[in-house]
Write an enzyme that holds these catalytic residues in place. Structure first.
Site, PDB file in Angstrom:
ATOM      1  N   THR A  15       0.826  -1.206   0.000  1.00  0.00           N
ATOM      2  CA  THR A  15       0.000   0.000   0.000  1.00  0.00           C
ATOM      3  C   THR A  15       0.862   1.259   0.000  1.00  0.00           C
ATOM      4  OG1 THR A  15      -1.702  -1.225   1.205  1.00  0.00           O
ATOM      5  CG2 THR A  15      -1.923   1.162   1.138  1.00  0.00           C
ATOM      6  N   LYS A  31      -7.922  -1.760  -5.395  1.00  0.00           N
ATOM      7  CA  LYS A  31      -7.598  -2.817  -4.445  1.00  0.00           C
ATOM      8  C   LYS A  31      -8.559  -3.961  -4.725  1.00  0.00           C
ATOM      9  CE  LYS A  31      -5.989  -4.795  -0.630  1.00  0.00           C
ATOM     10  NZ  LYS A  31      -4.593  -5.152  -0.360  1.00  0.00           N
ATOM     11  N   THR A  35      -9.285  -7.413   3.015  1.00  0.00           N
ATOM     12  CA  THR A  35      -9.659  -8.234   4.166  1.00  0.00           C
ATOM     13  C   THR A  35      -9.196  -7.525   5.428  1.00  0.00           C
ATOM     14  OG1 THR A  35      -7.610  -9.523   4.104  1.00  0.00           O
ATOM     15  CG2 THR A  35      -9.478 -10.381   2.845  1.00  0.00           C
ATOM     16  N   GLU A  92      -3.681  -3.375  -6.625  1.00  0.00           N
ATOM     17  CA  GLU A  92      -2.985  -3.922  -5.455  1.00  0.00           C
ATOM     18  C   GLU A  92      -3.611  -5.241  -5.036  1.00  0.00           C
ATOM     19  OE1 GLU A  92      -1.967  -2.992  -0.764  1.00  0.00           O
ATOM     20  OE2 GLU A  92      -2.667  -1.349  -2.045  1.00  0.00           O
ATOM     21  N   GLY A  93      -2.772  -6.244  -4.894  1.00  0.00           N
ATOM     22  CA  GLY A  93      -3.243  -7.548  -4.437  1.00  0.00           C
ATOM     23  C   GLY A  93      -3.337  -7.607  -2.924  1.00  0.00           C
ATOM     24  N   ALA A  94      -3.504  -8.807  -2.407  1.00  0.00           N
ATOM     25  CA  ALA A  94      -3.569  -9.031  -0.965  1.00  0.00           C
ATOM     26  C   ALA A  94      -2.598 -10.156  -0.618  1.00  0.00           C
ATOM     27  CB  ALA A  94      -4.989  -9.409  -0.543  1.00  0.00           C
ATOM     28  N   GLY A  95      -1.666  -9.883   0.291  1.00  0.00           N
ATOM     29  CA  GLY A  95      -0.699 -10.912   0.660  1.00  0.00           C
ATOM     30  C   GLY A  95       0.261 -11.227  -0.480  1.00  0.00           C
TER      31      GLY A  95
END
Length: 199
Positions: A15, A31, A35, A92-95
């Site tokens: 981020t 995004k 989560t 932007e991904g997550a993890g």
């Protein structure tokens, strides 16, 4: 082509990097999945107020993988919703790359579905070389275009050379530890490799 901000793991600095890029260029930010109770979109809006924010495709409450968070809320994730006709946006991904999103669908699949080149973000800490090499190997095996690596945190010069040598991938910037994130974002120029894709 879009720029997909992916990380070696959670809290790598995705981020921060997204905010940095969006503050330098007029683009859109998306995004994919949020989560937990934090809002990465709100952070980007704070540091890059001119950026158009595309709403998250899924916003899940539990600070878990998208797959597990969706299970808790009885949400069925439709991965077709990750396809986009938009171009030259920040996603932007997550993890990390193999965070599960749904059955047989991982974050690395989302990179391919969104017509993106990947920017790999890594937190400077013990073990990062292994995480970088695994991530680069996985993306190359999928033939995903890799823009380069961004390191968040202080980095010894010899480690930069080691990472670039074994990954065969350039470290485009090092965002050093700072108590003033506004100043860091403002004073760190955007690498030409990123500008070329978004221009």
């Amino acid at each position: 082509m879009n720029v997909f901000i992916t990380g070696t793991d959670t809290d790598a600095g995705k981020t921060t990097v997204s905010s940095w890029i969006c503050s330098k260029v007029h683009t859109k930010y998306w995004k994919l999945i949020q989560t937990g109770m934090d809002s990465d979109s709100a952070t980007v809006r704070k540091f890059a107020p001119h950026t158009e924010i595309i709403p998250e495709t899924y916003n899940l409450k539990a600070p878990l993988s998208p797959y597990d968070a969706a299970l808790l809320e009885s949400v069925e994730i439709n991965t077709d919703r990750f396809r986009t006709k938009l171009d030259k946006i920040i996603i932007e991904g997550a993890g990390g790359l193999f965070v599960p999103i749904s059955e047989n669908f991982y974050m690395i699949d989302a990179i391919q579905n969104t017509n993106s080149a990947a920017l790999l973000v890594v937190r400077s800490k013990l073990g990062m070389i292994n995480h970088i090499l695994l991530s680069i190997f996985a993306m190359k095996s999928r033939k995903i275009p890799i823009i380069g690596i961004i390191v968040c945190g202080n980095l010894q010069k010899n480690l930069k050379q080691t990472i670039e040598h074994f990954s065969q991938t350039k470290i485009l910037a090092v965002l050093e530890e700072s108590n003033n994130l506004n100043q860091l974002i403002d004073q760190t120029p955007l690498p030409q490799e990123i500008l070329e894709i978004l221009s």
